[in-house]
Design an enzyme around this catalytic site. Structure first.
Site, PDB file in Angstrom:
ATOM      1  N   ASP A  25       0.873  -1.086   0.040  1.00  0.00           N
ATOM      2  CA  ASP A  25      -0.149  -0.130   0.161  1.00  0.00           C
ATOM      3  C   ASP A  25       0.805   1.300  -0.019  1.00  0.00           C
ATOM      4  O   ASP A  25       1.671   1.296   0.812  1.00  0.00           O
ATOM      5  CB  ASP A  25      -0.937   0.039   1.275  1.00  0.00           C
ATOM      6  N   THR A  71     -15.679  -1.430  -9.655  1.00  0.00           N
ATOM      7  CA  THR A  71     -16.937  -0.766  -9.272  1.00  0.00           C
ATOM      8  C   THR A  71     -17.847  -1.079 -10.286  1.00  0.00           C
ATOM      9  O   THR A  71     -17.933  -1.011 -11.743  1.00  0.00           O
ATOM     10  CB  THR A  71     -16.688   0.665  -8.949  1.00  0.00           C
ATOM     11  N   ASP A  72     -19.344  -0.691  -9.811  1.00  0.00           N
ATOM     12  CA  ASP A  72     -20.439  -0.847 -10.987  1.00  0.00           C
ATOM     13  C   ASP A  72     -20.402   0.529 -11.435  1.00  0.00           C
ATOM     14  O   ASP A  72     -21.265   0.810 -12.353  1.00  0.00           O
ATOM     15  CB  ASP A  72     -21.619  -0.861  -9.799  1.00  0.00           C
ATOM     16  N   GLU A  73     -19.483   1.610 -11.267  1.00  0.00           N
ATOM     17  CA  GLU A  73     -19.758   2.987 -11.522  1.00  0.00           C
ATOM     18  C   GLU A  73     -19.088   2.906 -13.038  1.00  0.00           C
ATOM     19  O   GLU A  73     -19.682   3.851 -13.707  1.00  0.00           O
ATOM     20  CB  GLU A  73     -19.066   3.823 -10.823  1.00  0.00           C
ATOM     21  N   TYR A  86     -13.137   9.343 -12.052  1.00  0.00           N
ATOM     22  CA  TYR A  86     -12.891   8.235 -11.273  1.00  0.00           C
ATOM     23  C   TYR A  86     -13.474   7.047 -11.893  1.00  0.00           C
ATOM     24  O   TYR A  86     -12.688   5.813 -12.079  1.00  0.00           O
ATOM     25  CB  TYR A  86     -13.569   8.273  -9.916  1.00  0.00           C
ATOM     26  N   LYS A 104     -11.241   3.690 -13.804  1.00  0.00           N
ATOM     27  CA  LYS A 104     -11.531   2.291 -13.468  1.00  0.00           C
ATOM     28  C   LYS A 104     -11.997   1.343 -14.549  1.00  0.00           C
ATOM     29  O   LYS A 104     -11.618   0.395 -14.576  1.00  0.00           O
ATOM     30  CB  LYS A 104     -12.627   2.260 -12.269  1.00  0.00           C
ATOM     31  N   ASP A 138     -24.996  20.436  -5.823  1.00  0.00           N
ATOM     32  CA  ASP A 138     -25.088  18.898  -6.167  1.00  0.00           C
ATOM     33  C   ASP A 138     -23.628  18.762  -6.781  1.00  0.00           C
ATOM     34  O   ASP A 138     -23.010  19.703  -7.229  1.00  0.00           O
ATOM     35  CB  ASP A 138     -26.083  18.753  -7.463  1.00  0.00           C
ATOM     36  N   PRO A 187     -21.137  17.981  -9.783  1.00  0.00           N
ATOM     37  CA  PRO A 187     -21.363  18.039 -11.287  1.00  0.00           C
ATOM     38  C   PRO A 187     -21.295  16.548 -11.893  1.00  0.00           C
ATOM     39  O   PRO A 187     -20.508  15.525 -11.491  1.00  0.00           O
ATOM     40  CB  PRO A 187     -19.861  18.713 -11.604  1.00  0.00           C
TER      41      PRO A 187
HETATM   42  P1  NAD Z   1      -9.805   3.616  -0.378  1.00  0.00           P
HETATM   43  O1  NAD Z   1      -9.575   4.923  -0.818  1.00  0.00           O
HETATM   44  O2  NAD Z   1     -10.452   3.631   0.893  1.00  0.00           O
HETATM   45  O3  NAD Z   1      -8.401   2.943  -0.304  1.00  0.00           O
HETATM   46  C1  NAD Z   1      -7.489   2.677  -1.361  1.00  0.00           C
HETATM   47  C2  NAD Z   1      -6.309   2.019  -0.928  1.00  0.00           C
HETATM   48  O4  NAD Z   1      -5.176   2.209  -1.999  1.00  0.00           O
HETATM   49  C3  NAD Z   1      -5.548   2.986   0.172  1.00  0.00           C
HETATM   50  O5  NAD Z   1      -4.936   2.407   1.287  1.00  0.00           O
HETATM   51  C4  NAD Z   1      -4.509   3.826  -0.608  1.00  0.00           C
HETATM   52  O6  NAD Z   1      -3.283   4.091   0.179  1.00  0.00           O
HETATM   53  C5  NAD Z   1      -3.983   2.623  -1.787  1.00  0.00           C
HETATM   54  N1  NAD Z   1      -3.476   3.015  -2.694  1.00  0.00           N
HETATM   55  C6  NAD Z   1      -3.758   4.164  -3.659  1.00  0.00           C
HETATM   56  N2  NAD Z   1      -2.979   4.399  -4.764  1.00  0.00           N
HETATM   57  C7  NAD Z   1      -1.998   3.463  -4.343  1.00  0.00           C
HETATM   58  C8  NAD Z   1      -0.808   2.888  -5.298  1.00  0.00           C
HETATM   59  N3  NAD Z   1      -0.492   3.615  -6.500  1.00  0.00           N
HETATM   60  N4  NAD Z   1      -0.098   1.946  -4.695  1.00  0.00           N
HETATM   61  C9  NAD Z   1      -0.539   1.205  -3.698  1.00  0.00           C
HETATM   62  N5  NAD Z   1      -1.592   1.468  -3.061  1.00  0.00           N
HETATM   63  C10 NAD Z   1      -2.273   2.575  -3.374  1.00  0.00           C
HETATM   64  O7  NAD Z   1     -10.647   2.690  -1.464  1.00  0.00           O
HETATM   65  P2  NAD Z   1     -11.875   1.368  -1.132  1.00  0.00           P
HETATM   66  O8  NAD Z   1     -13.059   2.089  -0.821  1.00  0.00           O
HETATM   67  O9  NAD Z   1     -11.097   0.480  -0.107  1.00  0.00           O
HETATM   68  O10 NAD Z   1     -11.741   0.590  -2.547  1.00  0.00           O
HETATM   69  C11 NAD Z   1     -10.911  -0.333  -2.757  1.00  0.00           C
HETATM   70  C12 NAD Z   1     -11.108  -0.934  -4.324  1.00  0.00           C
HETATM   71  O11 NAD Z   1     -12.427  -1.279  -4.249  1.00  0.00           O
HETATM   72  C13 NAD Z   1     -10.850   0.157  -5.301  1.00  0.00           C
HETATM   73  O12 NAD Z   1     -10.340  -0.285  -6.485  1.00  0.00           O
HETATM   74  C14 NAD Z   1     -12.265   0.753  -5.584  1.00  0.00           C
HETATM   75  O13 NAD Z   1     -12.294   1.161  -6.929  1.00  0.00           O
HETATM   76  C15 NAD Z   1     -13.172  -0.566  -5.535  1.00  0.00           C
HETATM   77  N6  NAD Z   1     -14.466  -0.451  -5.150  1.00  0.00           N
HETATM   78  C16 NAD Z   1     -14.837   0.570  -3.973  1.00  0.00           C
HETATM   79  C17 NAD Z   1     -16.252   0.569  -3.610  1.00  0.00           C
HETATM   80  C18 NAD Z   1     -16.378   1.385  -2.539  1.00  0.00           C
HETATM   81  O14 NAD Z   1     -17.853   1.700  -2.160  1.00  0.00           O
HETATM   82  N7  NAD Z   1     -15.705   1.815  -1.582  1.00  0.00           N
HETATM   83  C19 NAD Z   1     -17.239  -0.087  -4.419  1.00  0.00           C
HETATM   84  C20 NAD Z   1     -16.862  -0.798  -5.692  1.00  0.00           C
HETATM   85  C21 NAD Z   1     -15.617  -0.932  -5.702  1.00  0.00           C
HETATM   86  P1  TYD Z   2     -19.777   8.352  -2.168  1.00  0.00           P
HETATM   87  O1  TYD Z   2     -19.819   7.892  -0.704  1.00  0.00           O
HETATM   88  O2  TYD Z   2     -18.696   9.506  -2.360  1.00  0.00           O
HETATM   89  O3  TYD Z   2     -19.585   7.298  -3.234  1.00  0.00           O
HETATM   90  P2  TYD Z   2     -19.962   7.185  -4.649  1.00  0.00           P
HETATM   91  O4  TYD Z   2     -20.141   8.733  -5.163  1.00  0.00           O
HETATM   92  O5  TYD Z   2     -19.043   6.484  -4.957  1.00  0.00           O
HETATM   93  O6  TYD Z   2     -21.212   6.736  -4.812  1.00  0.00           O
HETATM   94  O7  TYD Z   2     -21.275   9.036  -2.307  1.00  0.00           O
HETATM   95  C1  TYD Z   2     -22.409   8.318  -2.164  1.00  0.00           C
HETATM   96  C2  TYD Z   2     -23.510   9.195  -2.681  1.00  0.00           C
HETATM   97  O8  TYD Z   2     -23.898   9.947  -1.666  1.00  0.00           O
HETATM   98  C3  TYD Z   2     -23.336   9.938  -4.217  1.00  0.00           C
HETATM   99  O9  TYD Z   2     -24.596   9.898  -4.503  1.00  0.00           O
HETATM  100  C4  TYD Z   2     -22.948  11.281  -3.566  1.00  0.00           C
HETATM  101  C5  TYD Z   2     -23.715  11.595  -2.284  1.00  0.00           C
HETATM  102  N1  TYD Z   2     -23.019  12.320  -1.334  1.00  0.00           N
HETATM  103  C6  TYD Z   2     -23.922  13.320  -0.577  1.00  0.00           C
HETATM  104  O10 TYD Z   2     -25.066  13.460  -0.875  1.00  0.00           O
HETATM  105  N2  TYD Z   2     -23.243  14.251   0.170  1.00  0.00           N
HETATM  106  C7  TYD Z   2     -21.922  14.057   0.718  1.00  0.00           C
HETATM  107  O11 TYD Z   2     -21.242  14.875   1.372  1.00  0.00           O
HETATM  108  C8  TYD Z   2     -21.166  13.001   0.045  1.00  0.00           C
HETATM  109  C9  TYD Z   2     -19.596  12.684   0.344  1.00  0.00           C
HETATM  110  C10 TYD Z   2     -21.905  12.140  -0.920  1.00  0.00           C
END
Ligand code: NAD
Ligand code: TYD
Length: 365
Positions: free
Chosen positions: A32, A133-135, A159, A163, A303, A305
């Site tokens: 990490d 991700t689903d995004e 983002y 991905k 909102d 963007p």
């Molecule tokens: P996070 O931002 O909490 O953690 C990301 C980690 O990656 C951090 O510890 C960071 O230090 C590390 N990192 C960043 N750049 C790096 C690099 N160049 N080399 C090594 N380490 C690096 O993210 P998360 O929410 O834990 O997401 C993890 C994965 O799951 C991501 O790939 C994200 O796209 C995917 N994902 C997340 C969600 C969600 O809801 N959080 C949902 C679906 C998929």
């Molecule tokens: P987020 O947790 O950033 O995840 P993602 O954008 O990857 O879905 O946001 C979840 C939802 O919540 C998204 O529709 C944006 C909204 N949101 C707010 O309404 N207020 C906030 O302060 C944040 C951070 C997110």
């Protein structure tokens, strides 16, 4: 046998490593970069555990990754490392391109070179699992069917575009070089160790601090929420039995509007930790409960963007082929999450300093 997990100090990576070692003695090498989102505290309970080795480094550092692969001879690499916050990607996309696209490309190159050195049985058993991700599928209207694995990619934010690019590279390494890859595309996660600039932990944190709870736009955007340990169990299942080159959608069948999520958190906090002081935080633009309720802190703000309106995941392939299903409902998962934050305020205090405060004041001012 050993696995290499990248991004293991982040939210999902840390939960995955903790869960893995709670269920198996197979060692884990963690890699990490420790960006603002990476926190070694998340893995503190493993500090003296001989099954875990933490390495501070970048997935884009080919020499370091090659050395780790040659030295530890993992049977699988799981790539969680990413820049993951949509709002930060809008503010500054560069890091997202570097880590999510260039970093994944370099990781794939190093892994391919290592995999080509393995004896045939080891090469056949090896797996590269890419966590996505689903995004990448874009945004749905209210009447659209949920995303399936064959839904066309239509990423809308820097983002999700980065991905999507990484998913395409992973796919190409399978088709072109035969690298044994698997990809998971998961919906929004929540749970312990979630960095408090994402919606759910931010709302819990702000509510406990008596701060406004910012809801973007009209709050009617819909996300499909999955408790993080259910995501971890899905990844373990895909790693164990997924078909090579396939992608698997992971989701909880928990579609909720953002406003409903925020209200659920307020109601749980009203029950578990009633407000001490009802000091106003500025005029409310929502009439939603008495001043004694956390709901009175909700504020609609500008909102995001290009804000995607709705995500919904069809996870039936994973259920049908691999027998996976989530263990938590939204109601059970959000209760556990709120309790975890109440019980782990030291973790929150540690993480909400420095870079966190800079982001919050810049983004919400
Ligand atoms: P996070 O931002 O909490 O953690 C990301 C980690 O990656 C951090 O510890 C960071 O230090 C590390 N990192 C960043 N750049 C790096 C690099 N160049 N080399 C090594 N380490 C690096 O993210 P998360 O929410 O834990 O997401 C993890 C994965 O799951 C991501 O790939 C994200 O796209 C995917 N994902 C997340 C969600 C969600 O809801 N959080 C949902 C679906 C998929
Ligand atoms: P987020 O947790 O950033 O995840 P993602 O954008 O990857 O879905 O946001 C979840 C939802 O919540 C998204 O529709 C944006 C909204 N949101 C707010 O309404 N207020 C906030 O302060 C944040 C951070 C997110």
């Amino acid at each position: 046998m050993t696995i290499l997990v990248t991004g293991s100090a982040g939210f999902i990576g840390a939960n995955f490593v903790l869960d893995w070692l709670a269920q198996s003695d197979e060692p884990v090498v963690s890699l990490d970069k420790l960006t603002y989102a990476g926190n070694r505290q998340n893995l503190a309970s493993l500090e003296c555990d001989p099954r875990h080795c933490f390495v501070h480094g970048d997935i884009g550092d080919t020499a370091l990754v090659a050395e780790l692969l040659a030295g530890h001879q993992p049977r699988a690499v799981l790539n969680f490392a990413a820049e993951s916050h949509v709002d930060r990607s809008i503010d500054g996309p560069e890091d997202f391109i570097q880590t999510n696209i260039v970093g994944t490309f370099r990781l794939l190159e190093a892994v391919k070179a290592y995999w080509q050195t393995l004896a045939s049985a080891d090469g056949e058993a090896f797996r590269f699992l890419h966590v996505s991700t689903d995004e990448v599928y874009g945004s749905l209207s209210p009447s659209d069917a949920a995303f399936t694995e064959s839904t066309a990619y239509q990423p809308n934010s820097p983002y999700s575009a980065s991905k999507a690019a990484s998913d395409h590279l992973v796919r190409a390494y399978f088709h072109t070089y035969g690298l044994p890859v698997l990809t998971t595309n998961c919906s929004n996660n929540y749970g312990p160790y979630h960095f408090p600039e994402k919606l759910i932990p931010l709302v819990i944190h702000n509510a406990l601090a008596g701060q406004p709870l910012p809801v973007y736009g009209d709050g009617q955007q819909i996300r499909d929420w999955l408790y993080v340990t259910d995501h971890c169990s899905a990844i373990r299942r895909v790693l164990a039995a997924g078909r090579l080159g396939e992608t698997y959608n992971v989701g909880g069948c928990n579609e909720k509007s953002n406003l409903d999520v925020v209200r659920s958190i307020c109601d749980l906090l009203d029950e578990l930790q009633p407000r001490q002081s009802c000091a106003p935080v500025g005029a409310s633009n929502l009439t939603d409960g008495p001043a004694s309720s956390y709901r009175s802190l909700i504020r609609f703000v500008k909102d995001r963007p290009g804000h995607d309106r709705r995500y919904a995941i069809d996870a039936s392939k994973l259920a049908r082929e691999l027998g996976w299903e989530p263990a938590q409902t939204f109601e059970s998962g959000i209760r556990q999450t709120v309790r975890w934050y109440l019980d782990n305020q030291d973790w929150v205090t540690h993480i909400t300093s420095g870079a966190y405060r800079d982001w919050m004041s810049k983004h919400y001012s």
